[in-house]
Scaffold this active site. Structure first.
Site, mmCIF file in Angstrom:
data_model
loop_
_atom_site.group_PDB
_atom_site.id
_atom_site.type_symbol
_atom_site.label_atom_id
_atom_site.label_comp_id
_atom_site.label_asym_id
_atom_site.label_seq_id
_atom_site.Cartn_x
_atom_site.Cartn_y
_atom_site.Cartn_z
ATOM 1 N N ASN A 55 0.832 -1.203 0.000
ATOM 2 C CA ASN A 55 0.000 0.000 0.000
ATOM 3 C C ASN A 55 0.865 1.252 0.000
ATOM 4 O OD1 ASN A 55 0.616 -0.815 2.696
ATOM 5 N ND2 ASN A 55 -1.082 0.367 3.539
ATOM 6 N N VAL A 56 0.390 2.260 -0.696
ATOM 7 C CA VAL A 56 1.094 3.542 -0.816
ATOM 8 C C VAL A 56 0.088 4.639 -0.491
ATOM 9 C CG1 VAL A 56 2.354 5.081 -2.367
ATOM 10 C CG2 VAL A 56 2.658 2.600 -2.561
ATOM 11 N N GLU A 57 0.247 5.237 0.676
ATOM 12 C CA GLU A 57 -0.703 6.257 1.128
ATOM 13 C C GLU A 57 -0.326 7.638 0.592
ATOM 14 O OE1 GLU A 57 -1.061 5.711 5.397
ATOM 15 O OE2 GLU A 57 -2.224 3.878 5.067
ATOM 16 N N CYS A 66 -4.221 0.857 -2.414
ATOM 17 C CA CYS A 66 -4.115 -0.393 -1.659
ATOM 18 C C CYS A 66 -3.011 -1.278 -2.257
ATOM 19 C CB CYS A 66 -5.432 -1.160 -1.704
ATOM 20 S SG CYS A 66 -6.691 -0.554 -0.558
ATOM 21 N N GLU A 68 -3.204 -4.255 -3.168
ATOM 22 C CA GLU A 68 -3.719 -5.048 -4.289
ATOM 23 C C GLU A 68 -3.693 -4.237 -5.587
ATOM 24 O OE1 GLU A 68 -5.019 -4.596 -1.323
ATOM 25 O OE2 GLU A 68 -6.104 -6.341 -0.588
ATOM 26 N N CYS A 99 -10.062 -5.622 1.078
ATOM 27 C CA CYS A 99 -11.235 -4.751 1.209
ATOM 28 C C CYS A 99 -12.176 -4.999 0.028
ATOM 29 C CB CYS A 99 -10.808 -3.286 1.280
ATOM 30 S SG CYS A 99 -10.226 -2.583 -0.275
ATOM 31 N N CYS A 102 -10.979 -3.965 -3.399
ATOM 32 C CA CYS A 102 -9.917 -4.816 -3.923
ATOM 33 C C CYS A 102 -10.419 -6.197 -4.301
ATOM 34 C CB CYS A 102 -8.758 -4.882 -2.933
ATOM 35 S SG CYS A 102 -7.847 -3.317 -2.913
HETATM 36 N N1 THU Z 1 -5.340 -1.502 2.665
HETATM 37 C C1 THU Z 1 -4.811 -2.265 1.665
HETATM 38 O O1 THU Z 1 -3.692 -2.007 1.179
HETATM 39 N N2 THU Z 1 -5.540 -3.323 1.217
HETATM 40 C C2 THU Z 1 -6.725 -3.735 1.736
HETATM 41 O O2 THU Z 1 -7.340 -4.661 1.222
HETATM 42 C C3 THU Z 1 -7.245 -3.082 2.939
HETATM 43 C C4 THU Z 1 -6.641 -1.754 3.249
HETATM 44 C C5 THU Z 1 -4.571 -0.345 3.152
HETATM 45 C C6 THU Z 1 -5.104 0.976 2.735
HETATM 46 C C7 THU Z 1 -4.538 1.890 3.815
HETATM 47 O O3 THU Z 1 -3.245 2.311 3.427
HETATM 48 C C8 THU Z 1 -4.421 0.993 5.035
HETATM 49 O O4 THU Z 1 -4.546 -0.338 4.563
HETATM 50 C C9 THU Z 1 -5.470 1.229 6.096
HETATM 51 O O5 THU Z 1 -6.742 1.171 5.572
#
Ligand code: THU
Length: 138
Positions: A55-57, A66, A68, A99, A102
């Site tokens: 994940n890259v915020e 996300c 994925e 999620c 995804c």
């Molecule tokens: N996140 C994912 O990378 N994949 C998921 O299926 C669930 C959530 C990440 C997004 C965010 O950076 C962090 O988890 C918290 O929600």
């Protein structure tokens, strides 16, 4: 790569372990300064490649990618194809259920026999996203 008689890769304990390791390695490279929730995703493609993503915020929270999403980017950047097995982990290396968004993303690129490692064990795409909307609806 081990192959079954139908030429799809076999998914046994060694393959699940390889996917777990790839997901953990990706998770360690996550950029998650806001949620502090690092995620790694990895998949085995039908032609035997292992792809991964983290994940890259973003300071604009809604722009967050996300793990994925980035993994699917790698799927296409390395030649495309279909997903055969999928493993997603949290910072503790524990299986994480993707999620909803995804699951939709994974569904689009699933192979006919795709399975996912989840907190509840190995499940099919149909089990984690029943009656999925897809290309057949368009
Ligand atoms: N996140 C994912 O990378 N994949 C998921 O299926 C669930 C959530 C990440 C997004 C965010 O950076 C962090 O988890 C918290 O929600």
């Amino acid at each position: 790569m081990r192959e079954s008689s139908t030429t799809l890769p076999v998914i046994g304990a060694p393959e699940w372990e390889a996917l777990r390791l790839a997901a953990v390695a990706a998770m360690r490279r996550a950029y998650a300064p806001y949620s502090k929730f690092k995620v790694g995703a990895a998949a085995l493609t039908e032609d035997g490649r292992i792809i991964s993503g983290c994940n890259v915020e973003n300071a604009a929270y809604g722009v967050t990618l996300c793990a994925e999403c980035n993994m699917i980017g790698e799927l296409f950047a390395t030649g495309g194809g279909k997903l055969h097995a999928f493993y997603c982990v949290d910072a503790g290396g524990t299986p994480l259920m993707p999620c909803g968004r995804c699951r939709q993303l994974l569904s689009e690129h699933r192979g006919s026999k795709m399975v996912l490692m989840t907190p509840g064990g190995i499940q099919t795409m149909e089990q984690v996203l029943p009656d999925a909307f897809g290309p057949h609806n368009l």
